[in-house]
Design an enzyme around this catalytic site. Sequence first.
Site, PDB file in Angstrom:
ATOM      1  N   ASP A  72       0.842  -1.190   0.000  1.00 30.56           N
ATOM      2  CA  ASP A  72       0.000   0.000   0.000  1.00 30.56           C
ATOM      3  C   ASP A  72       0.881   1.245   0.000  1.00 30.56           C
ATOM      4  OD1 ASP A  72       0.815  -0.790   2.533  1.00 30.56           O
ATOM      5  OD2 ASP A  72      -1.199  -1.001   3.306  1.00 30.56           O
ATOM      6  N   GLU A 131      -6.023   3.142   3.509  1.00 26.98           N
ATOM      7  CA  GLU A 131      -6.509   3.691   4.773  1.00 26.98           C
ATOM      8  C   GLU A 131      -7.922   4.254   4.711  1.00 26.98           C
ATOM      9  OE1 GLU A 131      -5.112   3.391   7.534  1.00 26.98           O
ATOM     10  OE2 GLU A 131      -2.982   3.054   7.173  1.00 26.98           O
TER      11      GLU A 131
END
Length: 379
Positions: A72, A131
């Site tokens: 990520d 997120e």
Amino acid sequence: MVEVSPMLLKQIRRDLHQIPEIGLKEIKTQQYLLDYLNTLPQDNLEIKTDNTAILVRIKGSNPTKTIGYRTDIDALPITEATGLDFTSVHQDVMHACGHDFHMTIALGIITELIQCDLTDDILFFFQPAEENMSGAKIYTDNGFLDLKQVDEFYGLHVHPGLEVGDIATSKSTLFAGACRFNVTFIGKESHAAFPHEGNDMIVAATSFIQQAQSILSRSIDPMESAVITFGEIHGGVADNVVAGCVNTTGTIRTLTHETNDLVLNRFKEITLGTELTYNCEIVLELDQMGYVPVVNDEKLATEFIEFFNQSNELNCLEVDPVMTAEDFGYILREVPGVMFWLGVDSEYGLHHAKFNPKEEALHLVVSEMSEFLKNRGNS
């Protein structure tokens, strides 16, 4: 030959740490990643982009399968307070969850593997918006990451509570699924002296909350786990007015796909029942970009643990699942694979303004994970 030295990895990590960006806005981050990738030998490298996402394929000599690895790339809306020389230059944004580590490790592994003879393809997914928007779901839904073309998938997350040199995983669930909810109860206000002229939504909301908690005690196998948390409740305008509107928000967390589906279905059923019982309207919003459980494939996790049990550099532990969430679950729902923890021994935890993982972990995991993926790509 490009040497993947501890010094190089620290520099990459520090460069990335200074330019954190919120999900789907990782413009500078993507450019940094592409600039680095373009310095590598390109003969067996295939790079594709979609908005801020990147796919990097290392092409094998005679591929019969594709091994996936995901990292990520986004950051958090947190004001950094580490006092580091390489602190964030973007106000109120920080790599407080270790994604700067994750990206650095992926670049290091690519650098190692591009110099090896591989039989199979290895695909690296640099994923935005872990997120805030569930980038794994976005980019699998739109087909940029075609999971039908991948045979197994791996990924890691830093763990502040584990020592450098430790990694940890599970043969089943590692992270919970999480779904935010927003429930609005709409009735009718009236004077407190004339409650029969109104429709009290505090009463309706209270009943709903109590019934929702009964899902845990009466609808779920006691050997399974789930959490329903009502974190906020707002309603009413005065002490002598029957409340005509109440709003409550919270989160649902579960450890298996089956339990997740069960809880969400019961939530919807209780909503309908409360509407009928209290003759009111209820607007139920379930976050469709929520997170499903991260469930490791038992066979691949066993092979992963066995491989790292032979490592001289890393100590592999088996751990219980946690109720925090990670959108890698959308990938593992479709493709067998393994997510694992990487020990970084930070005094402060994930999402803390002083989170500061130890960089000594970078070279260890790059070296060992490169060997693991090379092994998987030549099997």
